[in-house]
Write a protein that holds these residues in place. Structure first.
Motif, PDB file in Angstrom:
ATOM      1  N   ARG A  59       8.958   5.056   0.570  1.00 57.64           N
ATOM      2  CA  ARG A  59       8.847   6.468   0.860  1.00 57.64           C
ATOM      3  C   ARG A  59       8.016   7.145  -0.023  1.00 57.64           C
ATOM      4  NH1 ARG A  59      15.073   8.555   0.279  1.00 57.64           N
ATOM      5  NH2 ARG A  59      14.028  10.233   1.365  1.00 57.64           N
ATOM      6  N   ALA A  60       7.751   6.898  -1.168  1.00 56.80           N
ATOM      7  CA  ALA A  60       7.020   7.446  -2.098  1.00 56.80           C
ATOM      8  C   ALA A  60       5.402   7.216  -1.635  1.00 56.80           C
ATOM      9  CB  ALA A  60       7.062   6.943  -3.388  1.00 56.80           C
ATOM     10  N   THR A  61       4.516   8.049  -2.227  1.00 54.48           N
ATOM     11  CA  THR A  61       2.977   8.084  -1.986  1.00 54.48           C
ATOM     12  C   THR A  61       2.408   6.422  -2.341  1.00 54.48           C
ATOM     13  OG1 THR A  61       2.406   9.063  -3.878  1.00 54.48           O
ATOM     14  CG2 THR A  61       2.750  10.567  -2.000  1.00 54.48           C
ATOM     15  N   ARG A  62       3.126   5.922  -3.346  1.00 56.80           N
ATOM     16  CA  ARG A  62       2.662   4.835  -3.635  1.00 56.80           C
ATOM     17  C   ARG A  62       3.576   3.800  -4.373  1.00 56.80           C
ATOM     18  NH1 ARG A  62       1.576   5.303  -9.705  1.00 56.80           N
ATOM     19  NH2 ARG A  62       1.911   7.460 -10.205  1.00 56.80           N
ATOM     20  N   ILE A  63       3.346   2.633  -4.160  1.00 53.09           N
ATOM     21  CA  ILE A  63       4.274   1.752  -4.764  1.00 53.09           C
ATOM     22  C   ILE A  63       4.299   1.604  -6.339  1.00 53.09           C
ATOM     23  CG2 ILE A  63       4.009   0.077  -2.930  1.00 53.09           C
ATOM     24  CD1 ILE A  63       2.587  -1.793  -4.599  1.00 53.09           C
ATOM     25  N   MET A  64       5.420   1.161  -6.954  1.00 51.89           N
ATOM     26  CA  MET A  64       5.396   1.187  -8.316  1.00 51.89           C
ATOM     27  C   MET A  64       5.297   2.506  -8.945  1.00 51.89           C
ATOM     28  SD  MET A  64       4.049  -2.635  -9.331  1.00 51.89           S
ATOM     29  CE  MET A  64       4.231  -2.209 -11.107  1.00 51.89           C
ATOM     30  N   ALA A  65       5.906   3.488  -8.564  1.00 55.39           N
ATOM     31  CA  ALA A  65       5.551   5.043  -8.749  1.00 55.39           C
ATOM     32  C   ALA A  65       5.448   5.615 -10.185  1.00 55.39           C
ATOM     33  CB  ALA A  65       6.136   5.792  -7.834  1.00 55.39           C
ATOM     34  N   ARG A  66       6.378   4.624 -11.078  1.00 52.64           N
ATOM     35  CA  ARG A  66       6.725   4.890 -12.329  1.00 52.64           C
ATOM     36  C   ARG A  66       5.615   4.497 -13.241  1.00 52.64           C
ATOM     37  NH1 ARG A  66      12.334   2.685 -14.377  1.00 52.64           N
ATOM     38  NH2 ARG A  66      11.642   3.988 -16.390  1.00 52.64           N
ATOM     39  N   GLU A  67       4.536   3.705 -12.689  1.00 51.73           N
ATOM     40  CA  GLU A  67       3.446   3.262 -13.441  1.00 51.73           C
ATOM     41  C   GLU A  67       2.153   4.105 -13.145  1.00 51.73           C
ATOM     42  OE1 GLU A  67       3.639   1.118 -15.673  1.00 51.73           O
ATOM     43  OE2 GLU A  67       5.506   0.064 -14.974  1.00 51.73           O
ATOM     44  N   ASP A  68       1.258   4.172 -13.999  1.00 52.73           N
ATOM     45  CA  ASP A  68       0.020   5.194 -13.807  1.00 52.73           C
ATOM     46  C   ASP A  68      -0.517   4.697 -12.286  1.00 52.73           C
ATOM     47  OD1 ASP A  68      -0.050   6.470 -16.298  1.00 52.73           O
ATOM     48  OD2 ASP A  68      -0.963   4.994 -17.123  1.00 52.73           O
TER      49      ASP A  68
END
Length: 716
Positions: free
Chosen positions: A440-449
């Motif tokens: 659902r977020a704009t990118r995977i692994m959103a906690r990373e840069d």
């Protein structure tokens, strides 16, 4: 304008205080030199001198000027214990409240508006137990009182509460200082220093904080344990509930120091990491990586080929890996270590008693002086309409269920773009599944840069994973044997047909069934603990996923040391859990490993930093292994080599990170890493070269210009 006017008035008063050398009077030397004159004035006009002293004390405290301690001693010397205590008690509380109100008027709105999110937990704590918290600070002077006045003004505690708590909380400390002042007033010669009364006053000054702290602990314990009867004797020193990483380490430490400890586990020893998470997923990842290397053997001068394999054998290997590691966490091993291992379901009856429903049908009750909760977490399953109709798997059951499959799922949908979802999506794609990953977020692994996410996303897509970001899962549908997931993006729905659905949208702490609600143990997604990992009850601790704030096996083990030591030896010394340097890794290909701040974190938190980046396409070992995707990125304090955070993307990132973890833990900078010999040719050289990039960016150009002139002169 009113705030500006108030600031100007405060500045004028403070400047006048120093301009007229009033601060010289508020020193021990000034007190002694002026004591005789003050006594004359007091004898002539006791009420006037007393009133003036009270007013001056209020002004000094309200303006947070230095000298309040000396004035407290002076009150004892001038007015004696009774009147001195009365004057200082009210003057200090009134002045503190004025400072509190000024801080609130000038700064509260600005601070709460800017840092409200970060102060949310503090505000909630103050709202719930602000009076007791303030009373603790007043009774045990850990921080300067003037600082407490200003900081409490930024919170939402009521002014009336602040005043009366300050009045009561500072009374004992005021008594000690005023009493010391009475003795100073009687000091006529150096021999008086050795008088019993003066020595007693200074002893009181030294031991008062310790006595006050013990008193507060007794008061708090009475409040917390009210309504419970503490056993006179205990069956165990420690009971540990849950045999995952946190529970195993807690029990191990207790047994190692010869405490009597019982470890209770309802399911498999080793917890989630061994049976459902870290270990099986890494075994699967290795098989999937080998299959992918065969497809791209031309990168190594070999003939590429499509791997042929039995999916059942791949899954059998996963279970074989688990079985080989199981003895490390087995009942037999821990029994031999001195741990009493009980298989059953545990429930807290009171703060010291645990009832166990044994797997053989019986029940057992045990008491312990301390209890450690290490109950772990389980996969979170979204409330998605139709999900139960189509059926789904999680990391908890896929290993057993997929082992029954003759081949990898043909069409696999993975819900979730975090570390678990990304690892499994890539692995099953490499093993032949047609994988669609929904995030659902704009990118995977959103906690990373962002650049990390993009690199991993590009790699996964090259492996055949269809990644749908910014897509919300709406519902599931089943028509005959056809299963569908309906997703939505920008208001437009689309359909994904699948055979198998895997939920990997995160994990939630296991909080139910352990009696926490009956004891009133506070939970907020996890069990609420303090810095010592204590819950509401100081003898009950929580560690691992159920405690947070990180859901990592190595953090659970780290917390377990603190919990076990505090539980067994906290009477003498307690240790705060240390989260300053927490490493983590995601084992996608290329691997992603991080410790400390990322660029994204630094920007969100407003932390100044410098960044250096070394690309693995320049590393000899990476070139030799045809694995040049990735980089080492280091954030440092501007102008210094102190490391704020490191992100590594590439082969063996989890191993490479260890050098930076050690450096950050022990305060070593990039210059130390640069000056350390690294074996050639190894992946570890990338760390040294990243440090070299920092050094080049901080070359002392002016000095080198003079050095160049020196060499020119030397050549004649």
């Amino acid at each position: 304008m009113k705030k500006i006017g108030l600031l100007v008035l405060i500045a004028i008063l403070a400047a006048g205080f120093f301009y007229f050398d009033l601060h010289q009077l508020l020193t021990l030397q000034g007190l002694k030199s002026g004591l005789a004159q003050f006594e004359v004035w007091r004898a002539e006009s006791p009420l006037l001198v007393g009133g003036a002293f009270l007013l001056l004390y209020v002004i000094v405290t309200a303006l947070s000027l230095p000298g309040a301690v000396i004035m407290t001693l002076a009150a004892g010397a001038l007015f004696g214990l009774g009147w001195g205590l009365l004057i200082v008690s009210f003057a200090s509380s009134i002045g503190a409240t004025l400072a509190f109100l000024v801080s609130r008027y000038l700064l509260q709105d600005m601070v709460q508006k800017r840092f409200g999110d970060r102060l949310k937990a503090i505000n909630e704590g103050v709202e719930k137990e602000g009076a007791f918290y303030l009373f603790t600070l007043r009774l045990v002077p850990v921080f300067p009182f003037f600082l407490i006045n200003l900081l409490m003004g930024l919170t939402n505690i009521r002014a009336v509460t602040f005043y009366w708590v300050s009045q009561v909380g500072m009374l004992a400390g005021t008594f000690v200082f005023v009493n010391a002042g009475t003795q100073l007033g009687q000091l006529e010669s150096l021999s008086g220093i050795l008088s019993p009364s003066l020595l007693l006053s200074f002893v009181l000054l030294g031991v008062f904080p310790l006595i006050a702290k013990k008193l507060l602990n007794v008061i708090k314990a009475r409040r917390v344990y009210a309504g419970f009867t503490k056993p006179k004797t205990f069956d165990r020193n420690l009971i540990v509930i849950g045999a995952g990483a946190g529970g195993l380490v807690s029990a191990y430490i207790a047994a190692a120091v010869k405490a009597k400890v019982t470890l209770i586990e309802a399911n498999k020893m080793g917890g989630d990491c061994l049976n459902y998470g870290c270990i099986p997923s890494k075994a699967l990842i290795k098989s999937a990586k080998m299959a992918q290397q065969m497809r791209h053997a031309e990168n190594y001068g070999l003939d590429s080929s499509e791997p042929t394999f039995s999916f059942k054998k791949v899954m059998a290997r996963v279970h074989d890996v688990i079985s080989k590691i199981e003895p490390h966490d087995s009942v037999e091993r821990y029994t031999n270590l001195g741990v009493n291992v009980v298989q059953g379901y545990a429930q807290l009856i009171d703060p010291w008693t645990v009832e166990i429903k044994l797997k053989d049908g019986g029940t057992q009750r045990l008491t312990a002086r301390s209890i450690v909760l290490a109950t772990g977490a389980r996969p979170f399953v979204p409330d998605l309409p139709g999900l139960n109709d189509v059926g789904y798997y999680t990391s908890d059951n896929l290993w057993e269920e997929f082992a029954k499959f003759d081949e990898a799922p043909k069409r696999l949908v993975v819900l979730g773009g975090g570390p678990i979802g990304s690892e499994l999506a890539q692995s099953f794609a490499r093993l032949g599944s047609k994988v669609t990953q929904v995030e659902r977020a704009t990118r995977i692994m959103a906690r990373e840069d962002e650049e990390v996410s993009e690199l991993v996303q590009e790699s996964m897509r090259s492996d055949g994973v269809t990644i749908l970001t910014s897509h919300n899962a709406i519902r599931c549908e089943k028509e005959g044997d056809v299963k569908r997931l309906i997703v939505e993006k920008d208001g437009v729905e689309s359909v994904i047909e699948f055979d198998t659905l895997l939920c990997a949208v995160g994990r939630q702490a296991r909080l139910e069934g352990y009696g926490l609600e009956n004891l009133g143990v506070e939970t907020k997604r996890t069990i609420v603990t303090n810095d010592y990992l204590e819950t509401l009850y100081p003898n009950i601790f929580a560690v691992g996923d159920v405690a947070g704030p990180y859901q990592f096996t190595h953090v659970a083990a780290h917390q377990a040391w603190f919990a076990a030591v505090n539980a067994l030896f906290g009477t003498f010394k307690k240790f705060r859990a240390d989260y300053r340097v927490i490493p983590w890794a995601t084992f996608v290909d290329p691997e992603v490993a991080r410790v400390g701040l990322s660029e994204q974190d630094a920007k969100e938190q407003g932390i100044a930093y410098e960044m250096v980046r070394y690309g693995l396409d320049d590393l000899d070992r990476a070139i030799a292994e045809s694995a040049t995707k990735g980089f080492v990125k280091v954030l440092t304090v501007p102008g210094k080599d102190k490391i704020l955070g490191v992100t590594i993307v590439g082969e063996h990132s989890g191993e490479l990170l260890a050098e930076f973890v050690l450096a950050m833990k022990h305060g070593l900078g990039l210059n130390k890493i640069l000056g350390t010999i690294h074996t050639y040719p190894t992946w570890a050289e990338s760390n040294k070269y990243a440090a070299g990039e920092w050094k080049r960016a901080h070359t002392p150009e002016r000095i080198l210009a003079w050095v160049e002139k020196y060499h020119t002169w030397r050549r004649g």
